[in-house]
Scaffold this motif. Structure first.
Motif, short mmCIF file in Angstrom:
data_model
loop_
_atom_site.label_atom_id
_atom_site.label_comp_id
_atom_site.label_asym_id
_atom_site.label_seq_id
_atom_site.Cartn_x
_atom_site.Cartn_y
_atom_site.Cartn_z
N SER A 72 103.57 60.05 26.36
CA SER A 72 102.37 59.51 27.38
C SER A 72 101.74 60.74 27.61
O SER A 72 102.22 61.81 28.03
CB SER A 72 102.89 58.82 28.40
N LYS A 73 100.30 60.75 27.40
CA LYS A 73 99.26 62.05 27.65
C LYS A 73 99.27 61.89 29.23
O LYS A 73 98.65 62.97 29.74
CB LYS A 73 98.15 62.04 27.01
N THR A 74 99.58 61.08 29.81
CA THR A 74 99.41 60.66 31.51
C THR A 74 100.66 61.19 32.26
O THR A 74 100.79 61.28 33.39
CB THR A 74 99.06 59.47 31.73
N GLY A 75 101.85 61.46 31.40
CA GLY A 75 102.97 61.91 32.25
C GLY A 75 103.82 60.55 32.32
O GLY A 75 104.96 60.84 33.08
N HIS A 76 103.52 59.39 32.08
CA HIS A 76 104.27 58.29 32.22
C HIS A 76 105.60 58.23 31.29
O HIS A 76 105.13 58.92 30.23
CB HIS A 76 103.44 57.02 32.21
N GLN A 77 106.44 57.67 31.53
CA GLN A 77 107.68 57.39 30.29
C GLN A 77 107.01 56.49 29.32
O GLN A 77 106.34 55.78 29.50
CB GLN A 77 108.80 56.55 31.14
N GLU A 164 94.63 53.15 28.56
CA GLU A 164 93.53 52.35 28.75
C GLU A 164 93.67 51.24 29.85
O GLU A 164 93.06 51.10 30.68
CB GLU A 164 92.97 51.78 27.71
N THR A 165 95.04 50.55 29.79
CA THR A 165 95.42 49.54 30.50
C THR A 165 96.23 50.10 31.79
O THR A 165 96.67 49.11 32.66
CB THR A 165 95.84 48.29 29.91
N ASN A 166 96.78 51.41 31.72
CA ASN A 166 97.83 51.66 32.64
C ASN A 166 99.04 51.03 32.58
O ASN A 166 99.55 50.75 33.75
CB ASN A 166 97.00 51.76 34.15
N GLN A 275 112.72 54.92 39.77
CA GLN A 275 112.49 56.16 39.51
C GLN A 275 111.22 56.22 39.03
O GLN A 275 110.36 57.25 39.35
CB GLN A 275 113.52 56.39 38.18
N GLU A 276 110.59 55.32 38.72
CA GLU A 276 108.94 55.37 38.22
C GLU A 276 108.18 55.46 39.42
O GLU A 276 107.08 56.04 39.54
CB GLU A 276 108.62 54.31 37.43
N MET A 277 108.62 54.73 40.56
CA MET A 277 107.67 54.72 41.83
C MET A 277 107.77 56.43 42.17
O MET A 277 106.79 56.57 42.70
CB MET A 277 108.70 54.07 42.94
N LEU A 278 108.99 56.86 42.45
CA LEU A 278 108.88 58.38 42.67
C LEU A 278 107.91 59.07 41.56
O LEU A 278 107.26 59.83 42.06
CB LEU A 278 110.39 58.77 42.91
N GLN A 279 108.15 59.04 40.29
CA GLN A 279 107.41 59.63 39.50
C GLN A 279 105.78 59.45 39.64
O GLN A 279 105.00 60.35 39.54
CB GLN A 279 107.71 59.16 38.20
N ARG A 280 105.25 58.33 39.94
CA ARG A 280 104.03 57.90 40.11
C ARG A 280 103.49 58.34 41.71
O ARG A 280 102.58 59.09 41.69
CB ARG A 280 103.74 56.37 40.21
N TRP A 281 104.53 58.51 42.72
CA TRP A 281 103.92 58.91 43.88
C TRP A 281 103.85 60.58 43.92
O TRP A 281 102.71 61.10 44.40
CB TRP A 281 105.28 58.83 44.64
N LEU A 282 104.58 61.26 43.27
CA LEU A 282 104.57 62.63 43.11
C LEU A 282 104.01 63.27 42.03
O LEU A 282 104.10 64.74 41.85
CB LEU A 282 105.98 63.28 43.75
#
Length: 384
Positions: A72-77, A164-166, A275-282
């Motif tokens: 992912s180019k946005t850093g998401h898993q 595009e849809t996040n 885990q993704e909640m922490l990832q998205r937060w910081l």
């Protein structure tokens, strides 16, 4: 023991001669053209890409390179949907008969997705998200991991993120046809990358061990958990120890297999939501957020699942020797210190911005009121 179904359809070749065996298999299968998916410059600098290309040449397979794929180019898993579509188009235009992935878990996921989408070029992600694609037409899928951690090289799940849809979704049952595991391909990983890879596999294997109901599954999980830590200790002293790297690689491949939690009673995949909640937060990486939140996630779930967490703490963290004090609280502290001693940053040290503070409240708004304080404490425990 509970009822279960186990499926492990990927043929796995392990060892220093794995790529030679890939050459033999490709020739036997009559493959003449293959899309080669890889990450960044490390695949070239390490010589790993040249080794794969040499194996393809030996099999008279024409390679079509698709490099620069980091997920992912946005850093998401997950792998990037736009890149998957681009790779699928390239494979179709080249009449590729196979897709070969060389890299980490994101590249493995991208390879599995491209193999399917190249045969269904007009498919919409929403039409295939979170459903089984077993039996659907796709190209031969080959994975060659160089960053053993997530086990995507041989598992059923393919993580995809659509910028595009996040939206982050899973494609199900896209098992690779073949996985070629050569520990020498991981020699390019530095100390920190090697440590992260082993400990992420440790966290993922813990999710198998937490389940109750099968002493066989728990026994296998414990062997792998102990092995990951023991072999990481060896690698901290001898980074290119072949046997230690081999054990970590095989442990990572086994970890997501259904065999590892067959007969247990609970599904602990909800860890990835936290885990993704922490990832998205910081705005952390998947690996950083996984390791940082793990001890505090254990403390949070112990509120309702204390027996499961105590089993892990007693048998894995303390090797059967009960410590003084509260088993969970002491275990969380010991586990965090162990990861820190291995060189992992377990606290977010940057000053929080006003935007981050507001974002935390937005994320907590997704949590049920009854669990709100527990989630807040879990996330804030990750801050220095």
């Amino acid at each position: 023991m509970n009822n279960f179904t186990v499926k492990m359809p990927t043929t796995i070749q392990f060892g220093k001669d794995a790529l030679s065996k890939m050459s033999v298999q490709l020739k036997a299968d009559g493959v003449h053209s293959a899309l080669v998916v890889f990450g960044g410059q490390s695949a070239k600098i390490s010589g790993n890409l040249d080794r794969v290309l040499a194996a393809l040449k030996a099999a008279d397979v024409t390679p079509v390179l698709f490099g620069g794929q980091h997920g992912s180019k946005t850093g998401h898993q997950g792998s990037d949907w736009a890149s998957i579509q681009e790779g699928a188009k390239k494979a179709a235009e080249a009449d590729a008969e196979a897709v070969i992935g060389l890299g980490g878990s994101a590249v493995m996921d991208m390879t599995k997705a491209i193999s399917f989408v190249s045969k269904h070029v007009d498919v919409n992600l929403g039409d295939i998200a979170n459903q089984s694609l077993a039996g659907r037409d796709r190209l031969q899928t080959i994975t060659i991991p160089t960053y053993p951690s997530g086990g995507s090289e041989a598992d059923a799940f393919t993580e995809v993120f659509d910028a595009e849809t996040n939206e982050h979704v899973s494609l199900l049952d896209l098992y690779p046809h073949y996985a070629y595991l050569d520990p020498t391909l991981t020699y390019s990983l530095n100390d920190h990358q090697t440590t992260q890879a082993a400990l992420v596999a440790f966290v993922q294997q813990t999710l198998n061990y937490l389940g109750q109901g099968s002493e066989i599954a728990n026994g296998m999980a414990k062997v792998i958990l102990d092995s990951l830590i023991n072999n990481l200790v060896i690698l901290k002293q001898d980074l290119h120890n072949y046997d230690a790297r081999g054990n970590v690689m095989w442990a990572a491949t086994l970890t997501p297999q259904s065999l590892m939690n067959a007969g247990t009673d609970d599904d602990w995949m909800s860890f990835y939501v936290d885990q993704e909640m922490l990832q998205r937060w910081l705005n952390l990486s998947y690996r950083d957020s996984t390791l940082m939140v793990f001890p505090h996630w254990l403390k949070r779930i112990a509120i309702k699942n204390r027996a499961n967490v105590e089993k892990f703490m007693l048998n894995i963290v303390f090797d059967g020797q009960r410590p003084a004090g509260d088993l969970v609280d002491v275990g969380v502290d010991v586990l965090e210190k162990q990861f820190t001693d291995f060189g992992i940053e377990m606290k977010y040290a940057e000053p929080q911005t006003n935007e981050q503070k507001a974002h935390l409240e937005d994320l907590l708004a997704e949590v049920a009121e009854a669990d709100l304080q527990d989630y807040r404490e879990m996330l804030q425990a990750c801050i220095a």
